[in-house]
Design a protein around this motif. Structure first.
Motif, PDB file in Angstrom:
ATOM      1  N   THR A  21       0.854  -1.173   0.000  1.00 26.02           N
ATOM      2  CA  THR A  21       0.000   0.000   0.000  1.00 26.02           C
ATOM      3  C   THR A  21       0.897   1.232   0.000  1.00 26.02           C
ATOM      4  O   THR A  21       2.102   1.149   0.272  1.00 26.02           O
ATOM      5  CB  THR A  21      -0.892   0.034   1.246  1.00 26.02           C
ATOM      6  OG1 THR A  21      -0.061   0.163   2.405  1.00 26.02           O
ATOM      7  CG2 THR A  21      -1.730  -1.234   1.347  1.00 26.02           C
ATOM      8  N   ARG A  22       0.321   2.369  -0.280  1.00 20.79           N
ATOM      9  CA  ARG A  22       1.104   3.606  -0.241  1.00 20.79           C
ATOM     10  C   ARG A  22       1.650   3.857   1.160  1.00 20.79           C
ATOM     11  O   ARG A  22       2.750   4.379   1.321  1.00 20.79           O
ATOM     12  CB  ARG A  22       0.244   4.787  -0.709  1.00 20.79           C
ATOM     13  CG  ARG A  22      -0.091   4.722  -2.194  1.00 20.79           C
ATOM     14  CD  ARG A  22      -0.811   5.956  -2.665  1.00 20.79           C
ATOM     15  NE  ARG A  22      -1.087   5.890  -4.095  1.00 20.79           N
ATOM     16  CZ  ARG A  22      -1.662   6.856  -4.786  1.00 20.79           C
ATOM     17  NH1 ARG A  22      -2.048   7.969  -4.165  1.00 20.79           N
ATOM     18  NH2 ARG A  22      -1.870   6.726  -6.078  1.00 20.79           N
ATOM     19  N   ARG A 245      -1.037   0.347  -3.470  1.00 21.56           N
ATOM     20  CA  ARG A 245      -2.490   0.459  -3.496  1.00 21.56           C
ATOM     21  C   ARG A 245      -2.927   1.560  -2.537  1.00 21.56           C
ATOM     22  O   ARG A 245      -2.317   1.783  -1.501  1.00 21.56           O
ATOM     23  CB  ARG A 245      -3.119  -0.875  -3.079  1.00 21.56           C
ATOM     24  CG  ARG A 245      -2.804  -2.036  -4.004  1.00 21.56           C
ATOM     25  CD  ARG A 245      -3.524  -3.305  -3.596  1.00 21.56           C
ATOM     26  NE  ARG A 245      -2.929  -3.904  -2.407  1.00 21.56           N
ATOM     27  CZ  ARG A 245      -3.476  -3.910  -1.207  1.00 21.56           C
ATOM     28  NH1 ARG A 245      -4.667  -3.318  -1.029  1.00 21.56           N
ATOM     29  NH2 ARG A 245      -2.894  -4.473  -0.193  1.00 21.56           N
ATOM     30  N   SER A 246      -4.018   2.195  -2.848  1.00 20.63           N
ATOM     31  CA  SER A 246      -4.568   3.257  -1.985  1.00 20.63           C
ATOM     32  C   SER A 246      -5.113   2.660  -0.693  1.00 20.63           C
ATOM     33  O   SER A 246      -5.566   1.524  -0.667  1.00 20.63           O
ATOM     34  CB  SER A 246      -5.686   3.999  -2.709  1.00 20.63           C
ATOM     35  OG  SER A 246      -5.182   4.578  -3.890  1.00 20.63           O
TER      36      SER A 246
END
Length: 246
Positions: A21-22, A245-246
Protein backbone atom coordinates in the motif's frame (compact mmCIF):
# COMPACT_ATOMS: atom_id res chain seq x y z
CA UNK A 1 1.45 -17.74 1.94
CA UNK A 2 -0.15 -14.67 3.43
CA UNK A 3 0.43 -11.07 2.40
CA UNK A 4 2.92 -10.07 5.09
CA UNK A 5 6.01 -11.54 6.64
CA UNK A 6 5.38 -12.04 10.35
CA UNK A 7 8.17 -10.78 12.56
CA UNK A 8 8.89 -10.34 16.24
CA UNK A 9 7.77 -7.15 17.96
CA UNK A 10 10.11 -4.28 17.22
CA UNK A 11 11.17 -5.60 13.84
CA UNK A 12 10.02 -4.41 10.42
CA UNK A 13 7.16 -6.20 8.73
CA UNK A 14 7.75 -6.73 5.02
CA UNK A 15 4.88 -6.88 2.55
CA UNK A 16 4.83 -8.83 -0.66
CA UNK A 17 5.13 -6.59 -3.69
CA UNK A 18 1.57 -6.88 -5.01
CA UNK A 19 0.19 -6.22 -1.52
CA UNK A 20 2.11 -2.97 -1.00
CA UNK A 21 0.00 0.00 0.00
CA UNK A 22 1.10 3.61 -0.24
CA UNK A 23 1.34 3.63 3.53
CA UNK A 24 3.78 0.69 3.43
CA UNK A 25 5.93 2.57 0.91
CA UNK A 26 6.38 5.40 3.40
CA UNK A 27 9.54 3.91 4.90
CA UNK A 28 13.29 4.26 4.59
CA UNK A 29 15.03 1.00 5.46
CA UNK A 30 18.61 1.68 4.46
CA UNK A 31 20.32 4.70 6.01
CA UNK A 32 23.94 5.50 6.84
CA UNK A 33 25.26 8.15 9.20
CA UNK A 34 28.63 9.61 10.11
CA UNK A 35 29.26 6.55 12.24
CA UNK A 36 30.59 5.11 8.95
CA UNK A 37 30.35 6.67 5.48
CA UNK A 38 27.23 8.81 5.82
CA UNK A 39 27.42 12.59 6.09
CA UNK A 40 24.83 13.35 8.80
CA UNK A 41 24.47 12.55 12.47
CA UNK A 42 21.79 10.26 13.88
CA UNK A 43 19.85 13.24 15.20
CA UNK A 44 20.06 15.11 11.89
CA UNK A 45 18.73 12.04 10.07
CA UNK A 46 15.83 11.73 12.50
CA UNK A 47 14.89 15.38 12.06
CA UNK A 48 15.02 15.10 8.25
CA UNK A 49 13.00 11.87 8.22
CA UNK A 50 10.38 13.45 10.47
CA UNK A 51 10.18 16.53 8.26
CA UNK A 52 9.61 14.35 5.21
CA UNK A 53 6.79 12.48 6.87
CA UNK A 54 8.40 9.06 6.88
CA UNK A 55 6.68 6.52 9.13
CA UNK A 56 9.58 4.09 9.60
CA UNK A 57 13.35 4.47 9.47
CA UNK A 58 16.14 1.90 9.77
CA UNK A 59 19.71 2.86 10.56
CA UNK A 60 21.72 0.15 8.77
CA UNK A 61 25.35 1.00 9.35
CA UNK A 62 28.21 -0.85 7.66
CA UNK A 63 29.79 -3.37 10.02
CA UNK A 64 32.56 -5.92 10.02
CA UNK A 65 33.35 -8.89 12.23
CA UNK A 66 35.67 -6.77 14.38
CA UNK A 67 33.27 -3.82 14.77
CA UNK A 68 33.40 -2.71 18.41
CA UNK A 69 31.38 0.52 18.39
CA UNK A 70 27.93 -0.95 17.73
CA UNK A 71 26.64 -0.79 21.34
CA UNK A 72 27.38 2.96 21.43
CA UNK A 73 25.77 3.40 18.03
CA UNK A 74 22.62 1.62 19.19
CA UNK A 75 22.51 3.58 22.44
CA UNK A 76 22.70 6.88 20.54
CA UNK A 77 19.84 5.86 18.24
CA UNK A 78 17.59 4.71 21.07
CA UNK A 79 18.24 7.87 23.03
CA UNK A 80 17.68 10.23 20.09
CA UNK A 81 14.59 8.39 18.87
CA UNK A 82 12.70 9.13 22.09
CA UNK A 83 12.04 12.62 20.77
CA UNK A 84 10.28 11.38 17.61
CA UNK A 85 7.07 9.67 18.66
CA UNK A 86 5.61 9.67 15.15
CA UNK A 87 8.56 7.80 13.65
CA UNK A 88 9.21 4.10 14.17
CA UNK A 89 12.98 3.62 14.35
CA UNK A 90 14.96 0.41 13.87
CA UNK A 91 18.59 -0.36 14.66
CA UNK A 92 20.23 -2.43 11.95
CA UNK A 93 23.36 -3.20 10.02
CA UNK A 94 24.59 -3.84 6.51
CA UNK A 95 27.09 -6.69 6.26
CA UNK A 96 28.77 -8.33 3.30
CA UNK A 97 29.01 -11.93 2.13
CA UNK A 98 32.36 -13.61 2.70
CA UNK A 99 31.82 -16.84 0.78
CA UNK A 100 29.29 -18.83 -1.25
CA UNK A 101 28.01 -20.52 1.91
CA UNK A 102 26.52 -17.36 3.39
CA UNK A 103 29.21 -16.48 5.93
CA UNK A 104 28.86 -12.82 6.88
CA UNK A 105 31.45 -10.23 7.93
CA UNK A 106 29.71 -9.54 11.24
CA UNK A 107 29.87 -10.68 14.86
CA UNK A 108 27.08 -12.52 16.64
CA UNK A 109 26.83 -9.73 19.20
CA UNK A 110 26.01 -7.20 16.46
CA UNK A 111 23.45 -9.55 14.90
CA UNK A 112 21.82 -10.00 18.29
CA UNK A 113 21.56 -6.21 18.73
CA UNK A 114 19.82 -5.61 15.39
CA UNK A 115 16.18 -5.21 14.46
CA UNK A 116 17.05 -5.59 10.77
CA UNK A 117 20.06 -7.15 9.02
CA UNK A 118 20.87 -6.38 5.39
CA UNK A 119 23.10 -8.94 3.67
CA UNK A 120 24.92 -7.54 0.64
CA UNK A 121 27.67 -8.22 -1.86
CA UNK A 122 30.36 -5.54 -1.67
CA UNK A 123 33.54 -7.43 -2.48
CA UNK A 124 34.16 -10.68 -4.35
CA UNK A 125 36.20 -13.08 -2.16
CA UNK A 126 39.00 -15.01 -3.87
CA UNK A 127 38.68 -18.02 -1.55
CA UNK A 128 42.13 -17.40 -0.05
CA UNK A 129 41.32 -14.62 2.40
CA UNK A 130 41.54 -11.80 -0.14
CA UNK A 131 39.36 -10.28 -2.82
CA UNK A 132 39.20 -10.44 -6.59
CA UNK A 133 40.00 -7.36 -8.65
CA UNK A 134 36.83 -6.09 -10.33
CA UNK A 135 38.94 -4.61 -13.14
CA UNK A 136 40.11 -8.08 -14.15
CA UNK A 137 36.62 -9.58 -14.28
CA UNK A 138 34.19 -9.58 -17.18
CA UNK A 139 30.50 -8.81 -16.76
CA UNK A 140 29.64 -12.52 -16.93
CA UNK A 141 32.22 -13.37 -14.27
CA UNK A 142 31.18 -10.55 -11.96
CA UNK A 143 27.47 -11.27 -12.18
CA UNK A 144 27.92 -15.04 -11.76
CA UNK A 145 30.06 -14.61 -8.62
CA UNK A 146 27.67 -12.01 -7.21
CA UNK A 147 24.75 -14.34 -7.86
CA UNK A 148 26.46 -17.24 -6.03
CA UNK A 149 27.31 -15.05 -3.04
CA UNK A 150 23.73 -13.77 -2.90
CA UNK A 151 22.24 -17.26 -3.09
CA UNK A 152 24.54 -18.38 -0.28
CA UNK A 153 23.22 -15.62 1.96
CA UNK A 154 19.63 -16.39 1.09
CA UNK A 155 20.12 -20.08 1.86
CA UNK A 156 22.18 -19.86 5.02
CA UNK A 157 22.73 -16.39 6.46
CA UNK A 158 20.72 -14.82 9.31
CA UNK A 159 19.55 -11.87 7.19
CA UNK A 160 16.21 -10.11 6.92
CA UNK A 161 16.92 -8.39 3.61
CA UNK A 162 19.01 -9.13 0.53
CA UNK A 163 20.34 -5.61 0.04
CA UNK A 164 20.95 -3.95 -3.34
CA UNK A 165 20.76 -7.25 -5.30
CA UNK A 166 23.05 -7.25 -8.30
CA UNK A 167 24.57 -4.02 -7.05
CA UNK A 168 28.21 -4.67 -7.89
CA UNK A 169 27.35 -5.72 -11.44
CA UNK A 170 25.09 -2.70 -11.83
CA UNK A 171 27.75 -0.29 -10.60
CA UNK A 172 30.50 -1.71 -12.79
CA UNK A 173 28.64 -2.92 -15.87
CA UNK A 174 25.23 -1.23 -15.74
CA UNK A 175 23.29 -4.49 -15.79
CA UNK A 176 22.52 -7.73 -13.98
CA UNK A 177 20.95 -10.77 -15.70
CA UNK A 178 17.19 -11.00 -15.48
CA UNK A 179 17.39 -14.75 -14.91
CA UNK A 180 19.50 -14.14 -11.80
CA UNK A 181 17.06 -11.56 -10.47
CA UNK A 182 14.15 -13.94 -10.98
CA UNK A 183 15.97 -16.77 -9.18
CA UNK A 184 16.97 -14.48 -6.29
CA UNK A 185 13.40 -13.27 -5.90
CA UNK A 186 12.03 -16.81 -5.92
CA UNK A 187 14.62 -17.94 -3.36
CA UNK A 188 13.99 -15.01 -1.01
CA UNK A 189 10.27 -15.67 -1.20
CA UNK A 190 10.78 -19.31 -0.25
CA UNK A 191 12.83 -18.29 2.79
CA UNK A 192 10.52 -15.38 3.60
CA UNK A 193 13.38 -12.89 3.28
CA UNK A 194 12.79 -9.48 1.73
CA UNK A 195 14.61 -8.43 -1.42
CA UNK A 196 15.48 -4.76 -1.53
CA UNK A 197 14.14 -2.23 -3.99
CA UNK A 198 17.11 0.15 -3.89
CA UNK A 199 16.87 3.45 -5.73
CA UNK A 200 20.61 4.09 -5.48
CA UNK A 201 21.66 0.99 -7.43
CA UNK A 202 18.82 0.11 -9.81
CA UNK A 203 19.53 1.50 -13.27
CA UNK A 204 16.21 0.21 -14.64
CA UNK A 205 13.71 0.28 -11.81
CA UNK A 206 10.65 -0.35 -14.03
CA UNK A 207 12.17 -3.61 -15.28
CA UNK A 208 12.97 -4.69 -11.72
CA UNK A 209 9.45 -3.82 -10.62
CA UNK A 210 8.01 -5.84 -13.50
CA UNK A 211 9.85 -8.89 -12.14
CA UNK A 212 8.56 -8.08 -8.66
CA UNK A 213 5.04 -8.05 -10.08
CA UNK A 214 5.66 -11.45 -11.66
CA UNK A 215 7.32 -13.23 -8.71
CA UNK A 216 5.67 -11.22 -5.91
CA UNK A 217 8.49 -11.44 -3.35
CA UNK A 218 8.63 -9.77 0.04
CA UNK A 219 10.28 -6.40 -0.52
CA UNK A 220 12.20 -3.83 1.49
CA UNK A 221 12.28 -0.14 0.49
CA UNK A 222 15.70 1.49 0.71
CA UNK A 223 17.40 4.55 -0.76
CA UNK A 224 20.86 3.64 0.57
CA UNK A 225 20.79 7.18 1.95
CA UNK A 226 24.18 8.69 2.81
CA UNK A 227 23.01 12.31 2.67
CA UNK A 228 19.97 14.00 4.16
CA UNK A 229 18.54 14.88 0.75
CA UNK A 230 18.46 11.18 -0.15
CA UNK A 231 16.05 10.18 2.62
CA UNK A 232 12.76 8.93 1.18
CA UNK A 233 14.10 8.93 -2.37
CA UNK A 234 13.09 5.32 -3.02
CA UNK A 235 9.60 5.96 -1.63
CA UNK A 236 9.20 8.96 -3.89
CA UNK A 237 10.42 7.10 -6.96
CA UNK A 238 8.02 4.22 -6.37
CA UNK A 239 5.11 6.59 -5.93
CA UNK A 240 6.04 8.32 -9.19
CA UNK A 241 5.95 4.93 -10.91
CA UNK A 242 2.48 4.21 -9.54
CA UNK A 243 3.45 1.50 -7.05
CA UNK A 244 1.21 0.97 -4.04
CA UNK A 245 -2.49 0.46 -3.50
CA UNK A 246 -4.57 3.26 -1.98
Amino acid sequence: MDGQRKTDAGKPVFARFRDLTREQLNVELQVHTNWTDGQATVLEVLHAADERGLAELAFTEHVREDTSWFPDFKAEILSAARGFDGLRVYVGCETKAMDDNGRLDVSQSVLDACDIVLGVVHRLPDGQGGYLDFKRLSFDETSEIEFRLSMGMIANAPIDVLGHPGGMSLRRHGQFPERYYRTLMTATLERRIAIEINSSYLVDMPAFLALCEEVNPFVSIGSDAHKLNELGRCRDKLLELGVGRS
